[in-house]
Design an enzyme around this catalytic site. Sequence first.
Site, PDB file in Angstrom:
ATOM      1  N   ARG A 161     -29.394 -19.518 -94.075  1.00  0.00           N
ATOM      2  CA  ARG A 161     -28.050 -19.099 -93.602  1.00  0.00           C
ATOM      3  C   ARG A 161     -27.003 -19.078 -94.714  1.00  0.00           C
ATOM      4  NH1 ARG A 161     -29.811 -22.494 -89.430  1.00  0.00           N
ATOM      5  NH2 ARG A 161     -30.514 -21.257 -87.654  1.00  0.00           N
ATOM      6  N   LYS A 176     -20.626  -6.807-101.342  1.00  0.00           N
ATOM      7  CA  LYS A 176     -21.497  -5.987-100.484  1.00  0.00           C
ATOM      8  C   LYS A 176     -22.935  -6.208-100.937  1.00  0.00           C
ATOM      9  CE  LYS A 176     -18.722  -2.126 -98.833  1.00  0.00           C
ATOM     10  NZ  LYS A 176     -18.549  -0.660 -98.844  1.00  0.00           N
ATOM     11  N   GLU A 197     -17.994   5.973-111.847  1.00  0.00           N
ATOM     12  CA  GLU A 197     -17.322   4.987-110.982  1.00  0.00           C
ATOM     13  C   GLU A 197     -16.046   4.467-111.658  1.00  0.00           C
ATOM     14  OE1 GLU A 197     -18.267   4.447-107.908  1.00  0.00           O
ATOM     15  OE2 GLU A 197     -20.400   4.947-107.813  1.00  0.00           O
ATOM     16  N   LYS A 227     -10.952  -3.347-108.506  1.00  0.00           N
ATOM     17  CA  LYS A 227     -11.811  -3.611-107.339  1.00  0.00           C
ATOM     18  C   LYS A 227     -11.389  -4.919-106.674  1.00  0.00           C
ATOM     19  CE  LYS A 227     -16.161  -3.369-105.174  1.00  0.00           C
ATOM     20  NZ  LYS A 227     -17.530  -2.933-105.151  1.00  0.00           N
ATOM     21  N   GLU A 255     -13.844  -4.039 -95.262  1.00  0.00           N
ATOM     22  CA  GLU A 255     -13.685  -2.584 -95.056  1.00  0.00           C
ATOM     23  C   GLU A 255     -13.242  -2.255 -93.637  1.00  0.00           C
ATOM     24  OE1 GLU A 255     -16.608  -0.390 -97.324  1.00  0.00           O
ATOM     25  OE2 GLU A 255     -16.293   1.372 -96.070  1.00  0.00           O
ATOM     26  N   ARG A 296     -10.490  -0.595 -98.516  1.00  0.00           N
ATOM     27  CA  ARG A 296     -11.759  -0.620 -99.247  1.00  0.00           C
ATOM     28  C   ARG A 296     -12.479   0.734 -99.149  1.00  0.00           C
ATOM     29  NH1 ARG A 296     -15.910  -5.624-100.198  1.00  0.00           N
ATOM     30  NH2 ARG A 296     -17.271  -4.478-101.610  1.00  0.00           N
ATOM     31  N   ASN A 306     -14.710   4.900-101.593  1.00  0.00           N
ATOM     32  CA  ASN A 306     -15.724   5.922-101.293  1.00  0.00           C
ATOM     33  C   ASN A 306     -15.305   7.317-101.740  1.00  0.00           C
ATOM     34  OD1 ASN A 306     -17.344   3.987-100.195  1.00  0.00           O
ATOM     35  ND2 ASN A 306     -16.581   4.281 -98.113  1.00  0.00           N
ATOM     36  N   HIS A 348     -17.893   9.879-102.474  1.00  0.00           N
ATOM     37  CA  HIS A 348     -19.170   9.383-101.969  1.00  0.00           C
ATOM     38  C   HIS A 348     -19.679  10.189-100.775  1.00  0.00           C
ATOM     39  CE1 HIS A 348     -18.397   6.166-104.711  1.00  0.00           C
ATOM     40  NE2 HIS A 348     -19.488   5.508-104.367  1.00  0.00           N
ATOM     41  N   HIS A 387     -23.069  11.711-101.245  1.00  0.00           N
ATOM     42  CA  HIS A 387     -24.175  11.303-100.372  1.00  0.00           C
ATOM     43  C   HIS A 387     -24.917  12.547 -99.854  1.00  0.00           C
ATOM     44  CE1 HIS A 387     -26.210   8.930 -97.243  1.00  0.00           C
ATOM     45  NE2 HIS A 387     -25.998   9.983 -96.480  1.00  0.00           N
ATOM     46  N   HIS A 411     -26.894   8.331-108.406  1.00  0.00           N
ATOM     47  CA  HIS A 411     -25.785   8.111-107.483  1.00  0.00           C
ATOM     48  C   HIS A 411     -24.422   8.386-108.160  1.00  0.00           C
ATOM     49  CE1 HIS A 411     -23.329   6.215-104.423  1.00  0.00           C
ATOM     50  NE2 HIS A 411     -22.815   5.418-105.345  1.00  0.00           N
TER      51      HIS A 411
HETATM   52  P1  NAD Z   1     -30.452   0.221-111.037  1.00  0.00           P
HETATM   53  O1  NAD Z   1     -30.224  -1.166-110.607  1.00  0.00           O
HETATM   54  O2  NAD Z   1     -31.601   0.960-110.451  1.00  0.00           O
HETATM   55  O3  NAD Z   1     -30.514   0.276-112.621  1.00  0.00           O
HETATM   56  C1  NAD Z   1     -30.723   1.525-113.247  1.00  0.00           C
HETATM   57  C2  NAD Z   1     -31.884   1.462-114.247  1.00  0.00           C
HETATM   58  O4  NAD Z   1     -31.441   0.786-115.420  1.00  0.00           O
HETATM   59  C3  NAD Z   1     -33.078   0.692-113.755  1.00  0.00           C
HETATM   60  O5  NAD Z   1     -34.247   1.344-114.204  1.00  0.00           O
HETATM   61  C4  NAD Z   1     -32.929  -0.665-114.439  1.00  0.00           C
HETATM   62  O6  NAD Z   1     -34.153  -1.357-114.594  1.00  0.00           O
HETATM   63  C5  NAD Z   1     -32.358  -0.251-115.758  1.00  0.00           C
HETATM   64  N1  NAD Z   1     -31.575  -1.250-116.470  1.00  0.00           N
HETATM   65  C6  NAD Z   1     -30.759  -2.184-115.971  1.00  0.00           C
HETATM   66  N2  NAD Z   1     -30.090  -2.808-116.952  1.00  0.00           N
HETATM   67  C7  NAD Z   1     -30.516  -2.259-118.108  1.00  0.00           C
HETATM   68  C8  NAD Z   1     -30.161  -2.453-119.477  1.00  0.00           C
HETATM   69  N3  NAD Z   1     -29.198  -3.297-119.839  1.00  0.00           N
HETATM   70  N4  NAD Z   1     -30.819  -1.733-120.406  1.00  0.00           N
HETATM   71  C9  NAD Z   1     -31.765  -0.820-120.054  1.00  0.00           C
HETATM   72  N5  NAD Z   1     -32.101  -0.569-118.773  1.00  0.00           N
HETATM   73  C10 NAD Z   1     -31.477  -1.276-117.820  1.00  0.00           C
HETATM   74  O7  NAD Z   1     -29.157   1.140-110.715  1.00  0.00           O
HETATM   75  P2  NAD Z   1     -27.600   0.858-110.694  1.00  0.00           P
HETATM   76  O8  NAD Z   1     -26.970   2.163-110.930  1.00  0.00           O
HETATM   77  O9  NAD Z   1     -27.219  -0.298-111.532  1.00  0.00           O
HETATM   78  O10 NAD Z   1     -27.327   0.412-109.195  1.00  0.00           O
HETATM   79  C11 NAD Z   1     -27.577   1.282-108.133  1.00  0.00           C
HETATM   80  C12 NAD Z   1     -27.655   0.469-106.869  1.00  0.00           C
HETATM   81  O11 NAD Z   1     -26.413  -0.189-106.654  1.00  0.00           O
HETATM   82  C13 NAD Z   1     -27.948   1.288-105.634  1.00  0.00           C
HETATM   83  O12 NAD Z   1     -28.939   0.633-104.868  1.00  0.00           O
HETATM   84  C14 NAD Z   1     -26.631   1.276-104.866  1.00  0.00           C
HETATM   85  O13 NAD Z   1     -26.802   1.349-103.474  1.00  0.00           O
HETATM   86  C15 NAD Z   1     -26.057  -0.040-105.287  1.00  0.00           C
HETATM   87  N6  NAD Z   1     -24.598  -0.136-105.220  1.00  0.00           N
HETATM   88  C16 NAD Z   1     -24.066  -1.192-104.570  1.00  0.00           C
HETATM   89  C17 NAD Z   1     -22.700  -1.351-104.511  1.00  0.00           C
HETATM   90  C18 NAD Z   1     -22.112  -2.575-103.879  1.00  0.00           C
HETATM   91  O14 NAD Z   1     -20.898  -2.629-103.699  1.00  0.00           O
HETATM   92  N7  NAD Z   1     -22.915  -3.549-103.557  1.00  0.00           N
HETATM   93  C19 NAD Z   1     -21.864  -0.408-105.110  1.00  0.00           C
HETATM   94  C20 NAD Z   1     -22.437   0.683-105.778  1.00  0.00           C
HETATM   95  C21 NAD Z   1     -23.813   0.811-105.819  1.00  0.00           C
HETATM   96  N1  GLY Z   2     -18.850   0.312-103.744  1.00  0.00           N
HETATM   97  C1  GLY Z   2     -18.008   0.307-102.625  1.00  0.00           C
HETATM   98  C2  GLY Z   2     -17.524  -1.027-102.203  1.00  0.00           C
HETATM   99  O1  GLY Z   2     -17.818  -2.034-102.805  1.00  0.00           O
HETATM  100  O2  GLY Z   2     -16.849  -1.114-101.236  1.00  0.00           O
END
Ligand code: NAD
Ligand code: GLY
Length: 364
Positions: free
Chosen positions: A120, A142, A184, A226, A236, A241, A245, A248, A252, A265
């Site tokens: 939990r 998130k 972003e 942020k 949100e 918040r 988007n 987005h 999307h 993305h």
């Molecule tokens: P990712 O985590 O897939 O990383 C991208 C690639 O870079 C991967 O292959 C990873 O192994 C590699 N990598 C990571 N660090 C590295 C480094 N320092 N050097 C070399 N390679 C490296 O992608 P991302 O763009 O970081 O994240 C995308 C994800 O984030 C999605 O799942 C999306 O839904 C999520 N997201 C969440 C939020 C949130 O608020 N929680 C916001 C935006 C996106």
């Molecule tokens: N990436 C959108 C949020 O954190 O709300």
Amino acid sequence: MMKKVLVSPKGKPSYEVLIDAQMDFSPLIPFIAKKQVLVVTNDTVKTLFYAKMEAELSSQASSFLLCELKDGEQYKSHESLNQIYQILLKNNYTRECVLVALGGGVIGDITGFAAATYLRGVSVIQVPTTLLSQVDSSVGGKTAINHLLGKNMIGAFFQPQLVYTATNVLDTLSDREYRAGLAEVVKYGCIIDGVFFDYLEKHVTEIRAKDPSVLSYIIARSCALKAEVVKADELEKTGVRALLNLGHTFGHGIECCQNYTGLRHGEAVGVGMVIAAKFSYQLGLVNADVVKRISNLLQALLIPVEMPEGIDQEAFVAAMLRDKKNVDGKNITFVLLGGIGQARVDKTISMEKLKIFLETEVFV
Ligand code: NAD
Ligand code: GLY
């Protein structure tokens, strides 16, 4: 010099985002000392940073284990989550344990969700290693995994105890992932900080060259913006918040039509922001210069701005309508611009207006 940003969601403990020049992990020590620690990472990131992390931290913890997931969005899954739970349970990790997410947004989101749900709720520290995760996903709480029927559909709001990162981790990041993160960064300028947008316009050369001092400023400024948004509307609910988007909803639609195998993305968000700016222009909310500045800045940073080939208008609209988080009754929720640094949420745009816009400005 290390930069510091404080995130203070209402009614919750505040936490720091620390942006170092070189990743040395020592700021994690007070949070993990004498605790059971589980580091979650993937095969790619492990090779790059885990040995140093283990050398710095393992002797400080009462136990220090690793969960290595496979690299890729498709592993942000129930199966990977179970892999994390298995290690925690088999090793009798208690409520006092700490999870550490070492990686990009995929690792951050899944580790955050594991922390939100194991016993939990246990502590989590985010150590983001992609630009996107540094400026967006690691901050604000998130967390999620994907479901076969939709991305990020199973999740929780769960704030970390600390976010620690460094600009030097971006040295190994591919140009494409770097640019996806930059989209972003540009987004923050577009939605809430016109002065930051001006700064980005003036520092394109340094940003493209990954100049460490410019990088540390843009990461810190993005996190501070942020943090403001999260303070105003952590869950949100009020629409603040939702401003994050921008781009987005259209993005999307693109990602979905390309089956998540086309644009990254962040790249889709770049195209989506330009479409949102053009839509705002057609609706009479901004002048043409706003569209031009956004498009020019994204292009200068080598981020795509054109709708990719092969996307069908009907499939695009259908994909946007399937995005459960962005559909309010019959209407799609759009984030529109009133200027650079001024975004607003609009749930009143009719499907007819959208159709006319897409036919005249996007699918021409
Ligand atoms: P990712 O985590 O897939 O990383 C991208 C690639 O870079 C991967 O292959 C990873 O192994 C590699 N990598 C990571 N660090 C590295 C480094 N320092 N050097 C070399 N390679 C490296 O992608 P991302 O763009 O970081 O994240 C995308 C994800 O984030 C999605 O799942 C999306 O839904 C999520 N997201 C969440 C939020 C949130 O608020 N929680 C916001 C935006 C996106
Ligand atoms: N990436 C959108 C949020 O954190 O709300």
